[in-house]
Design an enzyme around this catalytic site. Structure first.
Site, mmCIF file in Angstrom:
data_model
loop_
_atom_site.group_PDB
_atom_site.id
_atom_site.type_symbol
_atom_site.label_atom_id
_atom_site.label_comp_id
_atom_site.label_asym_id
_atom_site.label_seq_id
_atom_site.Cartn_x
_atom_site.Cartn_y
_atom_site.Cartn_z
ATOM 1 N N LYS A 127 -36.296 42.521 -178.372
ATOM 2 C CA LYS A 127 -36.621 43.605 -177.428
ATOM 3 C C LYS A 127 -36.811 44.881 -178.236
ATOM 4 C CE LYS A 127 -37.059 44.112 -172.959
ATOM 5 N NZ LYS A 127 -37.495 43.069 -172.022
HETATM 6 P P1 NAD Z 1 -42.182 49.152 -164.440
HETATM 7 O O1 NAD Z 1 -42.062 50.286 -165.375
HETATM 8 O O2 NAD Z 1 -43.543 48.646 -164.106
HETATM 9 O O3 NAD Z 1 -41.428 49.486 -163.071
HETATM 10 C C1 NAD Z 1 -40.100 49.930 -163.042
HETATM 11 C C2 NAD Z 1 -39.787 50.416 -161.641
HETATM 12 O O4 NAD Z 1 -38.408 50.797 -161.586
HETATM 13 C C3 NAD Z 1 -40.581 51.631 -161.227
HETATM 14 O O5 NAD Z 1 -40.936 51.530 -159.869
HETATM 15 C C4 NAD Z 1 -39.593 52.764 -161.431
HETATM 16 O O6 NAD Z 1 -39.872 53.899 -160.644
HETATM 17 C C5 NAD Z 1 -38.315 52.100 -161.022
HETATM 18 N N1 NAD Z 1 -37.128 52.804 -161.524
HETATM 19 C C6 NAD Z 1 -36.925 53.352 -162.741
HETATM 20 N N2 NAD Z 1 -35.731 53.962 -162.797
HETATM 21 C C7 NAD Z 1 -35.150 53.773 -161.593
HETATM 22 C C8 NAD Z 1 -33.903 54.170 -161.027
HETATM 23 N N3 NAD Z 1 -33.012 54.862 -161.733
HETATM 24 N N4 NAD Z 1 -33.643 53.817 -159.759
HETATM 25 C C9 NAD Z 1 -34.535 53.103 -159.031
HETATM 26 N N5 NAD Z 1 -35.734 52.715 -159.508
HETATM 27 C C10 NAD Z 1 -36.038 53.048 -160.773
HETATM 28 O O7 NAD Z 1 -41.288 47.974 -165.062
HETATM 29 P P2 NAD Z 1 -41.374 46.420 -164.767
HETATM 30 O O8 NAD Z 1 -42.188 45.801 -165.829
HETATM 31 O O9 NAD Z 1 -41.707 46.187 -163.340
HETATM 32 O O10 NAD Z 1 -39.858 45.986 -165.057
HETATM 33 C C11 NAD Z 1 -38.835 46.085 -164.068
HETATM 34 C C12 NAD Z 1 -37.654 45.228 -164.489
HETATM 35 O O11 NAD Z 1 -38.096 43.876 -164.660
HETATM 36 C C13 NAD Z 1 -36.996 45.597 -165.820
HETATM 37 O O12 NAD Z 1 -35.633 45.294 -165.766
HETATM 38 C C14 NAD Z 1 -37.694 44.676 -166.809
HETATM 39 O O13 NAD Z 1 -36.925 44.484 -167.990
HETATM 40 C C15 NAD Z 1 -37.782 43.423 -165.970
HETATM 41 N N6 NAD Z 1 -38.791 42.457 -166.391
HETATM 42 C C16 NAD Z 1 -40.100 42.796 -166.484
HETATM 43 C C17 NAD Z 1 -41.024 41.839 -166.865
HETATM 44 C C18 NAD Z 1 -42.509 42.125 -166.931
HETATM 45 O O14 NAD Z 1 -43.278 41.177 -167.119
HETATM 46 N N7 NAD Z 1 -42.954 43.348 -166.748
HETATM 47 C C19 NAD Z 1 -40.602 40.537 -167.181
HETATM 48 C C20 NAD Z 1 -39.252 40.222 -167.061
HETATM 49 C C21 NAD Z 1 -38.364 41.188 -166.659
#
Ligand code: NAD
Length: 441
Positions: A127
């Site tokens: 990561k």
């Molecule tokens: P992203 O940046 O596209 O979206 C993140 C979202 O979380 C946004 O809507 C943001 O406003 C919100 N957010 C941020 N801080 C916040 C807070 N304090 N309170 C409430 N909401 C908040 O990110 P993503 O890619 O959708 O990732 C989201 C989660 O999923 C993370 O934990 C990431 O590690 C995990 N994840 C993502 C992927 C992927 O393919 N993108 C894969 C596996 C896991």
């Protein structure tokens, strides 16, 4: 059915914190390690293998300067943690967030190792991230930050060594800038052969169809399997989502397609609810325009405390880690928590939800659709192939259902909770490999 906790008052006297600041959250790696140790004990992991898996293999911190649009220089701190590469190249997301830190990267890298091992994908875990708020920078600045960090990483990443992908605060354009920089600096002698140094790229630049929606779709396959097992109809059920970015928004759209109704959603700026339902497509347009779900007209603003107390069938944390503490676990009024985010749940919250009869589909299974399709993207690049959209989605569905079935069987046959069952499958594959190969020299 979960027992019904006390209703949430307007003033937030439920005990659910108004927001979870970094200083209040605790050390993510220490908290994640409690989960890992519980799983190590459950499968009676060899003491030497435990020692190896307890710490990441490599931890890299890079301080680097970037020129801002106004001509000033600004120093930034970047991280890349490589936890394990026994099964294949290190693999894991790259995060842009103002609270990014080394312990967070260590936990997230370890989860990637276990996620890939759970699916038997030939990758290890890594990561990375840069500690800054991408919302405060122009596209030009984001491009310079990305390229400068990629240059500084140099051959610490590579198509057969360590392969980043998008995560919080990053996207397909950022992956393309990383690929292009790597091609021009490290892989300039054979540019096409290094295309797969990152996954989650745009389609035009070598990305895979289906990668954008893969994590949300994998989550929905898990939820569908759960619904099937529970004889529960998704058509007409309700759900809430924390985080409306890549994972949350795709999951919401796909659940809506199955007839489920989104009654509450929140992000970094605020929370909203509408018991009649919020259209995720229209909300997506609003978020594209404004950057947040806050102030969306077809719903009313609520507090974080109220959000956690909403009555709903399914709750999907899809924002950041450590959002479900003891107070949130007591406040939730749902049947299922499907963990889209990595590490959203504290160990004590897990215990409370188990006691209250709330089912949890754990992160390393629930959000693994992203790395599954990242693997497909890497394979397509390696073979100079382009698989069509339907083909990618079919393969994703087959793999998610197969792994879900393996977890279901492990949990029921060995009496494990689902989180432990997920770890057990991954850990036993890793252990088998260590036993056969031994430690060099
Ligand atoms: P992203 O940046 O596209 O979206 C993140 C979202 O979380 C946004 O809507 C943001 O406003 C919100 N957010 C941020 N801080 C916040 C807070 N304090 N309170 C409430 N909401 C908040 O990110 P993503 O890619 O959708 O990732 C989201 C989660 O999923 C993370 O934990 C990431 O590690 C995990 N994840 C993502 C992927 C992927 O393919 N993108 C894969 C596996 C896991």
């Amino acid at each position: 059915m979960p027992s019904q906790p006390a209703p949430i008052s307007e003033s937030g006297t439920s005990g659910v914190p108004k927001e979870r600041a970094l200083k209040d959250r605790g050390n993510l790696f220490e908290i994640a390690s409690k989960q890992f140790e519980k799983a190590f004990d459950a499968v009676d992991l060899d003491p030497d293998v435990r020692e190896i898996l307890r710490q990441p293999k490599n931890e890299l911190i890079i301080n680097f300067p970037v020129r801002l649009d106004d001509g000033r220089y600004h120093m930034l701190k970047g991280y890349r943690v490589q936890h394990n590469n026994l099964m294949g190249p290190f693999k894991g997301g790259l995060r842009y967030h103002h609270e990014a830190n080394l312990d967070e990267m260590k936990a997230l890298a370890a989860w990637m190792t276990y996620k890939c091992a759970l699916h038997d994908i030939p990758f290890g875990g890594a990561k990375g991230g840069i500690k800054f708020n991408p919302r405060e920078h122009s596209q030009d600045e984001l491009q310079r930050i990305t390229r400068r960090f990629t240059h500084a990483l140099g051959s610490n990443i590579g198509p057969e060594w360590d392969i980043p992908a998008p995560d919080v605060g990053t996207n397909d354009r950022i992956m393309v800038w990383m690929m292009d920089t790597f091609m021009n600096v490290v892989g300039y002698l054979d540019k096409n052969a290094v295309r797969r140094v990152v996954t989650g790229k745009t389609i035009a630049s070598g990305g895979s169809y289906g990668r954008q929606e893969a994590t949300g779709m994998g989550l929905v396959h898990c939820i569908s399997e759960w619904a099937h097992d529970e004889n529960f109809s998704l058509d007409g059920c309700s759900f809430t989502v924390q985080g409306f970015g890549n994972v949350g928004s795709h999951c919401a759209r796909l659940l809506a397609k199955k007839g489920a109704v989104m009654v509450g959603v929140g992000d970094w700026k605020g929370y909203i609810a509408n018991p009649e339902g919020i259209n995720p497509h229209k909300l997506g347009e609003w978020v594209n325009e404004t950057g947040s779900v806050a102030d969306y007209r077809a719903a009313k603003a609520i507090s974080r405390e109220q959000f956690f107390g909403l009555e709903t069938d399914i709750f999907i944390p899809a924002a950041l880690e450590l959002e479900i503490g003891a107070a949130e676990a007591e406040a939730l009024r749902c049947k299922l928590v499907a963990e889209g985010a990595n590490g959203p749940t504290y160990p004590e919250a897990d215990d409370i939800m188990a006691k209250r009869g709330i089912h949890v589909i754990p992160d390393i299974l629930a959000n693994s659709g992203g790395v599954v399709v990242s693997y497909y993207e890497w394979l397509q690049n390696k073979r100079s192939e382009r698989w069509d959209h339907a083909d990618v989605l079919q393969r994703l569905e087959r793999r998610m259902r197969r792994t879900y079935a393996a977890v279901r069987q492990t949990a029921s046959q060995r009496g494990f909770d689902w989180r432990t069952a997920c770890y057990a499958l991954g850990l036993e594959r890793l252990q088998q490999c260590y036993i056969e190969r031994g430690i060099f020299p």
